[in-house]
Design a protein around this motif. Sequence first.
Motif, mmCIF file in Angstrom:
data_model
loop_
_atom_site.group_PDB
_atom_site.id
_atom_site.type_symbol
_atom_site.label_atom_id
_atom_site.label_comp_id
_atom_site.label_asym_id
_atom_site.label_seq_id
_atom_site.Cartn_x
_atom_site.Cartn_y
_atom_site.Cartn_z
ATOM 1 N N LYS A 36 0.824 -1.202 0.000
ATOM 2 C CA LYS A 36 0.000 0.000 0.000
ATOM 3 C C LYS A 36 0.864 1.259 0.000
ATOM 4 C CE LYS A 36 -3.869 2.135 2.462
ATOM 5 N NZ LYS A 36 -4.782 2.003 3.628
ATOM 6 N N ARG A 37 1.947 1.230 0.805
ATOM 7 C CA ARG A 37 2.866 2.376 0.813
ATOM 8 C C ARG A 37 3.513 2.570 -0.549
ATOM 9 N NH1 ARG A 37 4.292 0.364 5.964
ATOM 10 N NH2 ARG A 37 6.101 -0.681 5.076
ATOM 11 N N GLN A 38 3.884 1.458 -1.192
ATOM 12 C CA GLN A 38 4.494 1.562 -2.522
ATOM 13 C C GLN A 38 3.523 2.161 -3.527
ATOM 14 O OE1 GLN A 38 5.850 -2.391 -3.418
ATOM 15 N NE2 GLN A 38 7.663 -2.241 -2.121
ATOM 16 N N ARG A 39 2.245 1.698 -3.485
ATOM 17 C CA ARG A 39 1.255 2.272 -4.398
ATOM 18 C C ARG A 39 1.036 3.750 -4.105
ATOM 19 N NH1 ARG A 39 -1.533 -2.659 -3.283
ATOM 20 N NH2 ARG A 39 -2.869 -1.524 -1.813
ATOM 21 N N MET A 40 0.991 4.102 -2.811
ATOM 22 C CA MET A 40 0.769 5.499 -2.443
ATOM 23 C C MET A 40 1.939 6.372 -2.884
ATOM 24 S SD MET A 40 -0.118 7.016 1.335
ATOM 25 C CE MET A 40 -1.501 5.878 1.429
ATOM 26 N N MET A 41 3.174 5.849 -2.694
ATOM 27 C CA MET A 41 4.342 6.613 -3.124
ATOM 28 C C MET A 41 4.346 6.801 -4.631
ATOM 29 S SD MET A 41 6.014 7.571 -0.485
ATOM 30 C CE MET A 41 7.534 8.079 -1.284
ATOM 31 N N GLY A 42 3.971 5.743 -5.364
ATOM 32 C CA GLY A 42 3.887 5.881 -6.819
ATOM 33 C C GLY A 42 2.830 6.885 -7.238
ATOM 34 N N GLN A 43 1.682 6.862 -6.533
ATOM 35 C CA GLN A 43 0.620 7.813 -6.860
ATOM 36 C C GLN A 43 1.046 9.238 -6.534
ATOM 37 O OE1 GLN A 43 -3.053 6.928 -4.918
ATOM 38 N NE2 GLN A 43 -4.194 8.573 -5.930
ATOM 39 N N LEU A 44 1.688 9.419 -5.367
ATOM 40 C CA LEU A 44 2.150 10.759 -4.999
ATOM 41 C C LEU A 44 3.202 11.262 -5.977
ATOM 42 C CD1 LEU A 44 2.425 10.436 -1.108
ATOM 43 C CD2 LEU A 44 0.681 11.666 -2.409
ATOM 44 N N LYS A 45 4.078 10.350 -6.403
ATOM 45 C CA LYS A 45 5.097 10.748 -7.373
ATOM 46 C C LYS A 45 4.449 11.159 -8.682
ATOM 47 C CE LYS A 45 9.358 9.129 -9.543
ATOM 48 N NZ LYS A 45 10.308 7.980 -9.667
ATOM 49 N N GLY A 46 3.435 10.365 -9.112
ATOM 50 C CA GLY A 46 2.735 10.720 -10.346
ATOM 51 C C GLY A 46 1.993 12.034 -10.216
ATOM 52 N N ASP A 47 1.340 12.267 -9.043
ATOM 53 C CA ASP A 47 0.637 13.534 -8.826
ATOM 54 C C ASP A 47 1.621 14.697 -8.813
ATOM 55 O OD1 ASP A 47 -1.647 12.062 -8.679
ATOM 56 O OD2 ASP A 47 -1.758 12.073 -6.490
ATOM 57 N N TYR A 48 2.778 14.487 -8.189
ATOM 58 C CA TYR A 48 3.776 15.556 -8.145
ATOM 59 C C TYR A 48 4.276 15.891 -9.553
ATOM 60 C CZ TYR A 48 8.219 17.882 -7.268
ATOM 61 O OH TYR A 48 9.274 18.763 -7.279
ATOM 62 N N ASN A 49 4.570 14.852 -10.319
ATOM 63 C CA ASN A 49 5.034 15.098 -11.694
ATOM 64 C C ASN A 49 3.960 15.815 -12.511
ATOM 65 O OD1 ASN A 49 7.439 13.825 -11.097
ATOM 66 N ND2 ASN A 49 6.753 11.832 -11.838
#
Length: 276
Positions: free
Chosen positions: A135-148
């Motif tokens: 879940k943390r990995q998915r959240m980090m990927g989502q946050l990274k995508g949102d940031y980009n």
Amino acid sequence: MAGEEEEDDYMSDNFLAQTESVRPGLSWGKHARKNDQEKKHRAASIKNKLKPLRQREHEEREKGMNNALTPDNKGFAMLQKMGYKQGMGLGKKGSGRAEPIPIEVKADRGGLGRGAQLKRRQEIRERLEVEAMRKRQRMMGQLKGDYNQRMRDRFDDKTTNKDLYDSQRSCHHLDNQEGYEEPILSWYWPPKPEEKKLEDDDVTDQTEGAVQIEEEEEEEEGDDEEEDGLSPQEKLQELTKYLRDTYHYCVWCGTSYEDYKDLLANCPGNTNDDHN
């Protein structure tokens, strides 16, 4: 001199024979018997040394489990009388257990079933940890995508505002060349810098200044009403269309073409992406 006895040379055999032998060698007699008794005693002590209780129990248990039952065993003899043969499984069809139930020694002081409960809890904990990590990995990927995406949007907005300002300046310049003193819409030209209002002791000048301020505020309100509902991207599209249709001008090419046909033939397009 001849009658006197000659002294033996210290290197002769006679001189060496008179000395006592002190060479190390094997013991003999009672010393040898004593050494043998000590060796036997040490070997017996090592053989008969008492092992820890847990180790002795483990060895006896393994020894008993490794030895198959013999016909001397009463239970085994009863099974043989009922038709059982060594190596076959239990049951009418012989499909049951063929080996004795294994022994699981309990080394701790926990109650019965405590170990299984702790094992289940450990499995649940490990599963939850794995799920939390995923879940943390998915959240980090989502946050990274949102940031980009936010960075791209911010860059696009900055680029759009710059292109809009360049288009407004070009529109102002081209309208002035045609003799226009005011734009068609207020935002077609760059916004004017705020003028500093100087105080005046003359009541008349103050009254005129107040009237002028009120008029400017009314004009700004009107401008705001005109600009309502238009984003910078929409303004840029509309202003680009005005410049291309009216002056055959492309802000990204920085060129005024002879006519609309020349514009279509030589200009890559009506967006910034078309020129990159």
